[in-house]
Design an enzyme around this catalytic site. Structure first.
Site, PDB file in Angstrom:
ATOM      1  N   HIS A  60       6.189 -19.579 -32.719  1.00 46.86           N
ATOM      2  CA  HIS A  60       5.191 -20.265 -31.897  1.00 46.86           C
ATOM      3  C   HIS A  60       3.978 -19.364 -31.758  1.00 46.86           C
ATOM      4  O   HIS A  60       3.783 -18.699 -30.758  1.00 46.86           O
ATOM      5  CB  HIS A  60       5.803 -20.564 -30.522  1.00 46.86           C
ATOM      6  CG  HIS A  60       4.860 -21.291 -29.610  1.00 46.86           C
ATOM      7  ND1 HIS A  60       4.319 -22.506 -29.906  1.00 46.86           N
ATOM      8  CD2 HIS A  60       4.377 -20.966 -28.383  1.00 46.86           C
ATOM      9  CE1 HIS A  60       3.545 -22.904 -28.905  1.00 46.86           C
ATOM     10  NE2 HIS A  60       3.557 -21.982 -27.972  1.00 46.86           N
ATOM     11  N   MET A  81       2.557 -23.900 -12.859  1.00 43.83           N
ATOM     12  CA  MET A  81       2.007 -25.158 -13.371  1.00 43.83           C
ATOM     13  C   MET A  81       3.048 -25.943 -14.177  1.00 43.83           C
ATOM     14  O   MET A  81       3.214 -27.144 -13.972  1.00 43.83           O
ATOM     15  CB  MET A  81       0.770 -24.887 -14.242  1.00 43.83           C
ATOM     16  CG  MET A  81      -0.367 -24.193 -13.505  1.00 43.83           C
ATOM     17  SD  MET A  81      -0.836 -25.030 -11.968  1.00 43.83           S
ATOM     18  CE  MET A  81      -1.641 -26.467 -12.613  1.00 43.83           C
TER      19      MET A  81
HETATM   20  P1  A3D Z   1       2.069 -20.126 -13.996  1.00 45.06           P
HETATM   21  O1  A3D Z   1       1.452 -21.352 -13.416  1.00 45.06           O
HETATM   22  O2  A3D Z   1       1.385 -18.830 -13.789  1.00 45.06           O
HETATM   23  O3  A3D Z   1       3.570 -20.035 -13.452  1.00 45.06           O
HETATM   24  C1  A3D Z   1       4.384 -18.946 -13.681  1.00 45.06           C
HETATM   25  C2  A3D Z   1       5.194 -18.718 -12.426  1.00 45.06           C
HETATM   26  O4  A3D Z   1       6.133 -17.675 -12.695  1.00 45.06           O
HETATM   27  C3  A3D Z   1       4.365 -18.276 -11.213  1.00 45.06           C
HETATM   28  O5  A3D Z   1       4.572 -19.188 -10.146  1.00 45.06           O
HETATM   29  C4  A3D Z   1       4.918 -16.901 -10.878  1.00 45.06           C
HETATM   30  O6  A3D Z   1       4.977 -16.628  -9.486  1.00 45.06           O
HETATM   31  C5  A3D Z   1       6.305 -16.979 -11.475  1.00 45.06           C
HETATM   32  N1  A3D Z   1       6.923 -15.687 -11.723  1.00 45.06           N
HETATM   33  C6  A3D Z   1       6.355 -14.536 -12.129  1.00 45.06           C
HETATM   34  N2  A3D Z   1       7.279 -13.564 -12.221  1.00 45.06           N
HETATM   35  C7  A3D Z   1       8.465 -14.126 -11.875  1.00 45.06           C
HETATM   36  C8  A3D Z   1       9.792 -13.647 -11.780  1.00 45.06           C
HETATM   37  N3  A3D Z   1      10.088 -12.385 -12.059  1.00 45.06           N
HETATM   38  N4  A3D Z   1      10.758 -14.510 -11.397  1.00 45.06           N
HETATM   39  C9  A3D Z   1      10.469 -15.798 -11.118  1.00 45.06           C
HETATM   40  N5  A3D Z   1       9.234 -16.308 -11.182  1.00 45.06           N
HETATM   41  C10 A3D Z   1       8.247 -15.483 -11.554  1.00 45.06           C
HETATM   42  O7  A3D Z   1       2.268 -20.300 -15.590  1.00 45.06           O
HETATM   43  P2  A3D Z   1       2.602 -21.646 -16.404  1.00 45.06           P
HETATM   44  O8  A3D Z   1       3.634 -22.417 -15.681  1.00 45.06           O
HETATM   45  O9  A3D Z   1       1.322 -22.301 -16.805  1.00 45.06           O
HETATM   46  O10 A3D Z   1       3.214 -21.003 -17.745  1.00 45.06           O
HETATM   47  C11 A3D Z   1       4.450 -20.326 -17.704  1.00 45.06           C
HETATM   48  C12 A3D Z   1       4.742 -19.642 -19.031  1.00 45.06           C
HETATM   49  O11 A3D Z   1       4.864 -20.633 -20.060  1.00 45.06           O
HETATM   50  C13 A3D Z   1       3.675 -18.662 -19.528  1.00 45.06           C
HETATM   51  O12 A3D Z   1       4.294 -17.501 -20.062  1.00 45.06           O
HETATM   52  C14 A3D Z   1       2.971 -19.436 -20.628  1.00 45.06           C
HETATM   53  O13 A3D Z   1       2.378 -18.582 -21.595  1.00 45.06           O
HETATM   54  C15 A3D Z   1       4.128 -20.202 -21.201  1.00 45.06           C
HETATM   55  N6  A3D Z   1       3.776 -21.369 -22.021  1.00 45.06           N
HETATM   56  C16 A3D Z   1       4.506 -21.597 -23.133  1.00 45.06           C
HETATM   57  C17 A3D Z   1       4.246 -22.677 -23.938  1.00 45.06           C
HETATM   58  C18 A3D Z   1       5.055 -22.908 -25.163  1.00 45.06           C
HETATM   59  O14 A3D Z   1       4.809 -23.847 -25.874  1.00 45.06           O
HETATM   60  C19 A3D Z   1       6.129 -22.006 -25.500  1.00 45.06           C
HETATM   61  C20 A3D Z   1       3.209 -23.565 -23.595  1.00 45.06           C
HETATM   62  C21 A3D Z   1       2.480 -23.317 -22.439  1.00 45.06           C
HETATM   63  C22 A3D Z   1       2.765 -22.200 -21.642  1.00 45.06           C
END
Ligand code: A3D
EC number: 1.1.1.37
Length: 320
Positions: free
Chosen positions: A176, A13
């Site tokens: 955070h 996402m």
């Molecule tokens: P999501 O949409 O699940 O995307 C994560 C992607 O990572 C997926 O497409 C997975 O296939 C991929 N993935 C998993 N393992 C691996 C790997 N080993 N190598 C490469 N790709 C991989 O999640 P998202 O995009 O919504 O969020 C991603 C991260 O950001 C999460 O850990 C959230 O908790 C974090 N996040 C942080 C904040 C901050 O403010 C710091 C805010 C929102 C989300």
């Protein structure tokens, strides 16, 4: 001059939103990487087809191979899993630490000169781990959290005061997590300290306290509503601002999870502090004067980060 290359590790996402924003802004050519086959390729194709409509010149490609991130100027890491309702960011530690190992090694082997922005949670521990596994210099690896947390604080304040968000300059320090420290003494509306503006507007101080609390749990509020994942528009927008500061050598002072050694009484810890971002990455950590109460709150927050790091280091030895 060659175009900048932006590698997005994690095409979920946030990764997809990052790619769209970077393409629209023509920040450079974009490579979306993910372990999930087809996702980065599909998103890249879809995004490429926005080009003729939006009129941007950016090559967007998707890959499952780290070789394709070679020569990236900026790498933004969102690989891992996000929270679901009822989970804290810390619950993600074990699984995302393993992800940071493979991502860090991929960056080390293929894009060692990049400026790396980590978004994966639990943020302060994951950025530490990513730096360890990649072996890049500390000034080239940073975490995104403070820009987002400050934007949340600014949004809620603008709503409360009935003013434009453009005039609110909000500041959040620390880790955070639920102990983050929104700093009202450095938060202003067109230069007017928020506590003064609250008095002028007849807003009770307790309302500001409630907004501080809402900011602290701002991520959880969105997780609770979405139910299937966490926030992505504002997190992506925040990381793009950091990438632009680096690529444009803007010398912006932004609240980021930077490596702090010596300042704020810290001895080698990634935590949210104001820092200058320019062509050399994190060029300076800015130490601001804090009241005794703010210092105490920051200590609670940095202690929570340190505790997480201890857990991380324990798991890290299992990964070695
Ligand atoms: P999501 O949409 O699940 O995307 C994560 C992607 O990572 C997926 O497409 C997975 O296939 C991929 N993935 C998993 N393992 C691996 C790997 N080993 N190598 C490469 N790709 C991989 O999640 P998202 O995009 O919504 O969020 C991603 C991260 O950001 C999460 O850990 C959230 O908790 C974090 N996040 C942080 C904040 C901050 O403010 C710091 C805010 C929102 C989300």
């Amino acid at each position: 001059m060659a175009r900048a290359k932006i590698a997005l590790v994690g095409a979920g996402m946030i990764g997809g939103t990052l790619a769209h924003l970077a393409a629209k802004k023509e920040m450079g050519d974009i490579v979306l990487f993910d372990i999930a086959e087809g996702i980065p390729q599909g998103k890249a194709l879809d995004l490429s087809q926005c080009g003729p409509i939006e009129g941007f010149d950016a090559k967007v490609t998707g890959t499952n191979s780290y070789e394709d991130i070679a020569g990236a100027d900026v790498v933004i890491v969102t690989a891992g899993v996000p929270r679901k309702p009822g989970m804290s960011r810390d619950d993600l530690l074990g699984i995302n630490l393993k992800v940071m190992k493979s991502v860090g090694e991929g960056i080390r082997d293929h894009a060692p000169d990049a400026f790396v922005i980590c978004i994966t949670n639990p943020l302060d521990a994951m950025v530490w781990a990513l730096r360890e596994f990649s072996g890049l210099p500390h000034n080239k690896v940073v975490g995104m959290a403070g820009v987002l947390d400050s934007a949340r604080f600014a949004t809620f304040l603008a709503w409360e005061f009935g003013v434009s968000v453009k005039d609110v300059n909000a500041f959040v320090l620390g880790g955070h997590g639920d102990t983050m420290v929104p700093v009202t003494s450095y938060t202003t509306v067109s230069g007017i300290p928020v506590n003064d503006l609250a008095k002028i507007k007849g807003i009770d101080a307790s309302r500001i306290d409630e907004i501080v609390q809402r900011t602290r749990s701002g991520g959880g509020e969105i997780v609770g509503l979405l139910k299937t994942g966490s926030a992505y528009y504002a997190p992506a927008t925040s990381a793009i601002a950091m990438a632009e500061a680096y690529l444009g050598d803007q010398k912006r002072i932004l609240p980021v999870a930077a490596y702090v050694e010596g300042k704020y009484g810290l001895d080698g810890l990634y935590v949210g502090v104001p820092a200058v971002i320019g062509a050399n990455g994190i060029e300076e950590v800015v130490e601001i004067a804090l009241s005794d109460e703010e210092k105490a709150n920051l200590k609670v927050s940095t202690d929570a980060v340190e505790e997480l790091l201890v857990a991380c280091k324990g798991l890290d030895s299992e990964l070695a």
